[in-house]
Motif scaffolding. Sequence first.
Motif, short mmCIF file in Angstrom:
data_model
loop_
_atom_site.label_atom_id
_atom_site.label_comp_id
_atom_site.label_asym_id
_atom_site.label_seq_id
_atom_site.Cartn_x
_atom_site.Cartn_y
_atom_site.Cartn_z
N SER A 58 1.49 -10.73 -4.57
CA SER A 58 2.05 -10.23 -3.17
C SER A 58 1.34 -8.82 -2.84
CB SER A 58 3.59 -9.98 -2.98
OG SER A 58 4.32 -11.15 -3.49
N TRP A 59 0.74 -8.43 -3.85
CA TRP A 59 0.04 -7.05 -3.64
C TRP A 59 -1.13 -7.16 -2.72
CZ3 TRP A 59 1.61 -1.74 -5.16
CH2 TRP A 59 3.09 -1.80 -5.79
N SER A 60 -1.62 -6.25 -1.81
CA SER A 60 -2.85 -6.30 -1.36
C SER A 60 -3.99 -5.82 -2.22
CB SER A 60 -2.97 -5.39 -0.04
OG SER A 60 -2.84 -4.02 -0.39
N SER A 61 -5.46 -6.18 -1.80
CA SER A 61 -6.32 -5.54 -2.68
C SER A 61 -6.57 -4.35 -2.67
CB SER A 61 -7.56 -6.53 -2.47
OG SER A 61 -7.98 -6.09 -1.09
N GLU A 62 -6.17 -3.73 -1.66
CA GLU A 62 -6.46 -2.00 -1.50
C GLU A 62 -5.36 -1.54 -2.15
OE1 GLU A 62 -6.78 1.25 2.35
OE2 GLU A 62 -6.02 -0.78 2.66
N ALA A 63 -3.90 -1.98 -2.40
CA ALA A 63 -2.93 -1.34 -2.92
C ALA A 63 -3.27 -1.61 -4.34
CB ALA A 63 -1.74 -1.74 -2.85
N LEU A 99 -5.89 1.09 -5.58
CA LEU A 99 -5.17 2.42 -5.56
C LEU A 99 -4.57 2.88 -6.71
CD1 LEU A 99 -4.85 5.14 -4.29
CD2 LEU A 99 -2.90 4.29 -2.78
N LEU A 100 -3.57 1.67 -7.36
CA LEU A 100 -2.78 1.74 -8.52
C LEU A 100 -3.91 2.12 -9.62
CD1 LEU A 100 0.26 -0.55 -8.21
CD2 LEU A 100 0.09 1.97 -8.09
N GLN A 101 -5.15 1.42 -9.71
CA GLN A 101 -5.87 1.33 -10.78
C GLN A 101 -6.44 2.80 -10.81
OE1 GLN A 101 -6.50 -0.90 -13.19
NE2 GLN A 101 -5.57 -2.70 -12.49
N ARG A 102 -6.56 3.25 -9.91
CA ARG A 102 -7.28 4.69 -9.56
C ARG A 102 -6.15 5.87 -10.31
NH1 ARG A 102 -9.57 2.84 -4.91
NH2 ARG A 102 -8.14 4.42 -3.52
N CYS A 103 -4.92 5.90 -9.83
CA CYS A 103 -4.05 6.91 -10.16
C CYS A 103 -3.10 6.65 -11.36
CB CYS A 103 -3.26 6.95 -8.70
SG CYS A 103 -2.19 5.72 -8.39
N ALA A 104 -3.31 5.32 -11.74
CA ALA A 104 -2.17 5.15 -12.97
C ALA A 104 -2.90 5.06 -14.24
CB ALA A 104 -1.43 3.77 -12.95
N LEU A 132 0.76 -1.13 0.02
CA LEU A 132 -0.19 0.07 -0.13
C LEU A 132 0.91 1.16 0.03
CD1 LEU A 132 -2.84 1.33 0.08
CD2 LEU A 132 -2.75 1.12 2.59
N ALA A 133 1.96 1.32 0.72
CA ALA A 133 2.75 2.34 0.73
C ALA A 133 3.51 2.63 -0.61
CB ALA A 133 3.86 1.96 1.83
N ALA A 134 3.77 1.50 -1.27
CA ALA A 134 4.33 1.69 -2.66
C ALA A 134 3.31 2.41 -3.71
CB ALA A 134 4.79 0.38 -3.14
N ALA A 135 2.23 1.93 -3.67
CA ALA A 135 0.92 2.44 -4.41
C ALA A 135 0.68 4.05 -3.92
CB ALA A 135 -0.37 1.51 -4.11
N GLU A 136 0.76 4.08 -2.52
CA GLU A 136 0.62 5.60 -2.37
C GLU A 136 1.64 6.62 -3.00
OE1 GLU A 136 0.25 5.17 1.97
OE2 GLU A 136 -1.65 4.97 1.98
N ARG A 137 2.88 6.04 -2.78
CA ARG A 137 3.99 6.98 -3.48
C ARG A 137 3.83 7.21 -4.91
NH1 ARG A 137 5.51 4.75 1.40
NH2 ARG A 137 6.82 6.18 2.79
#
Length: 269
Positions: A230-235, A238-243, A197-202
């Motif tokens: 290995s990625w969480s569903s939340e992460a 988030l990537l789908q929304r911002c990329a 999630l931290a990687a996705a937020e950054r």
Amino acid sequence: MTVVKCDSVRDSLMNYIASTTAVSQVGDSCVATLPIPTVDGRLVDVFIETTLGDYFVIHDGGKAINELILQGLNITDSITQHFDALARRFTISYTDETFKTSVRPNEVKNAILAVGMCSGLAMAQLIGQIPVSTEEPIRDQFGHALRGWARKRFKVNDNVTVRGDYAQHRFDFVAYPRTSKVPTVAMSVLLPGSNSLAAAERFGFKAADLRSNKKYGSWRKVAVQARSESWSSEAKALLQRCADMVIELPDESKLDKQSVKEKLDLAAA
């Protein structure tokens, strides 16, 4: 034997420092870019903000820790303790994943240099990093697939640093089109580390900081999600929304080049 002219060296050095130092206004704050090179090819940014009274808050915006996590480093307790000790040596603090200090106006210059040095030195953690066995091959394999896809249509550069509205950002690969008919495609290979999630937020911050930028806002931002299982569903959400495009690379040792090329075609469309 040629005699070194110290005055000439000093003048040349001062000119270099002046030409590579920039201070930009961002809202009510300033961002100072210092001629302190990091091991990952950036120059250090330091943020200067005012508070109530006559104090200034000087900090690195968590940029050092952000870059370390984005490049797959697991931030252990020992690394955190090292950063805390490093900050204390420069009479500042390391709190909330940020090098920072509060000072009066006459102390601002020294504080900027202290925060900048700590932020730059923190990146030396990359030198001793022992990557997970699948991390480096994933980057290499993706790079090979990318260049095969680009061929004569794009020029591909590695490790490209750009300036956003608030901070510098790095992309693992940028594909520049050879004609103006297609957009530039910027790609970050993201490793989940201990906190996906931290990687996705950054990545989200990077995309948001560049969204309204005149030079880089039109670039297609692609998140390459390494070890996707290995990625969480939340992460992932988030990537789908911002990329603009997410390319999932499974934990397998060999990626599907055809699938990657199809995703890149969509990103460049």
